[in-house]
Design an enzyme around this catalytic site. Structure first.
Site, short mmCIF file in Angstrom:
data_model
loop_
_atom_site.label_atom_id
_atom_site.label_comp_id
_atom_site.label_asym_id
_atom_site.label_seq_id
_atom_site.Cartn_x
_atom_site.Cartn_y
_atom_site.Cartn_z
CE LYS A 1 -12.63 -7.05 1.84
NZ LYS A 1 -11.31 -6.60 1.37
CG HIS B 1 -1.93 -1.04 1.30
ND1 HIS B 1 -2.12 -1.85 2.39
CD2 HIS B 1 -2.85 -1.44 0.39
CE1 HIS B 1 -3.10 -2.69 2.15
NE2 HIS B 1 -3.57 -2.47 0.95
NE ARG C 1 -2.26 -7.98 -4.07
CZ ARG C 1 -3.09 -8.46 -3.16
NH1 ARG C 1 -2.69 -8.62 -1.91
NH2 ARG C 1 -4.32 -8.79 -3.48
CB SER D 1 -4.32 -6.59 4.72
OG SER D 1 -3.92 -5.36 4.16
O1 PNS Z 1 -8.62 -2.97 -0.11
P1 PNS Z 1 -9.87 -3.53 -0.72
O2 PNS Z 1 -10.67 -4.30 0.31
O3 PNS Z 1 -9.60 -4.34 -1.95
O4 PNS Z 1 -10.74 -2.26 -1.16
C1 PNS Z 1 -12.03 -2.43 -1.73
C2 PNS Z 1 -12.79 -1.09 -1.72
C3 PNS Z 1 -12.87 -0.53 -0.33
C4 PNS Z 1 -12.09 -0.11 -2.63
C5 PNS Z 1 -14.23 -1.38 -2.28
O5 PNS Z 1 -14.81 -2.43 -1.55
C6 PNS Z 1 -15.13 -0.15 -2.21
O6 PNS Z 1 -14.98 0.74 -3.00
N1 PNS Z 1 -16.05 -0.13 -1.23
C7 PNS Z 1 -16.99 0.96 -1.05
C8 PNS Z 1 -18.38 0.57 -1.53
C9 PNS Z 1 -18.50 0.69 -3.03
O7 PNS Z 1 -18.40 1.74 -3.61
N2 PNS Z 1 -18.73 -0.47 -3.67
C10 PNS Z 1 -18.86 -0.57 -5.10
C11 PNS Z 1 -17.51 -0.75 -5.76
S1 PNS Z 1 -17.70 -1.23 -7.41
#
Ligand code: PNS
Length: 164
Positions: free
Chosen positions: A42, A18, A91, A129
């Site tokens: 989550k 990150h 990644r 993570s």
């Molecule tokens: O680090 P991560 O868990 O891969 O991040 C995922 C994240 C937080 C970017 C994604 O789950 C997100 O944007 N969540 C907010 C809700 C949302 O907008 N969902 C639709 C995404 S298409």
């Protein structure tokens, strides 16, 4: 042209991967908002406030980086910030499908918003993570995977959780 980008994620906890993306995007964009998702789906180990605190300390020397958290849809958060760019790290090819789906879905939700994908530095390509938490839980060495600050906070929180 001044560019504002949002780098969203769970950051549970923030890893060297990150940080690599944050450092590099801070050189590409004029301002970067690191946005910790308060993700109801989550089961997070760290609270959003803890994750924001760690990220703030880790980015304290980067003048154009801010850290905050958000609830709800990412595109709504980006719109409020007046940001048109989302940054995500990939990644390996296995990340691609998920990122592809999210990028398309976010653009469907808001045509003004584009996703810029950065390749995570080779050295960090196997870090996640979840893997960091699992290794730390069983006493494995995580020194090369997370900054010392995160290592110490993670180990101390795991010890606290075991005692309870
Ligand atoms: O680090 P991560 O868990 O891969 O991040 C995922 C994240 C937080 C970017 C994604 O789950 C997100 O944007 N969540 C907010 C809700 C949302 O907008 N969902 C639709 C995404 S298409």
């Amino acid at each position: 042209m001044r560019t504002l980008a949002v780098y969203p994620g769970s950051f549970d906890p923030p890893t060297n991967g990150h940080l690599d993306i944050i450092e590099r995007s801070s050189r590409v964009f004029s301002r970067v908002i690191v946005a910790v998702a308060v993700n109801l789906r989550k089961n997070a180990f760290f609270t959003p406030a803890e994750r924001v605190r760690m990220l703030k300390r880790l980015t304290s020397t980067m003048a154009n980086v801010e850290v905050t958290s958000f609830r709800g849809l990412l595109v709504d958060f980006a719109r409020v910030q007046e940001a048109h760019i989302l940054v995500r790290g990939i990644r390996a090819i296995s990340d691609f499908e998920y990122e592809y789906q999210m990028a398309h879905m976010n653009r469907k939700l808001d045509q003004e918003i584009d996703t810029v994908i950065m390749m995570t530095g080779e050295r960090h390509s196997a870090i996640s993570s979840n893997i960091v938490k699992e290794i730390a839980q069983f006493g494995g060495k995580i020194d090369d995977l997370v900054p010392p600050l995160v290592r110490d906070i993670l180990i101390s929180k795991l010890k606290g959780a075991k005692r309870r």
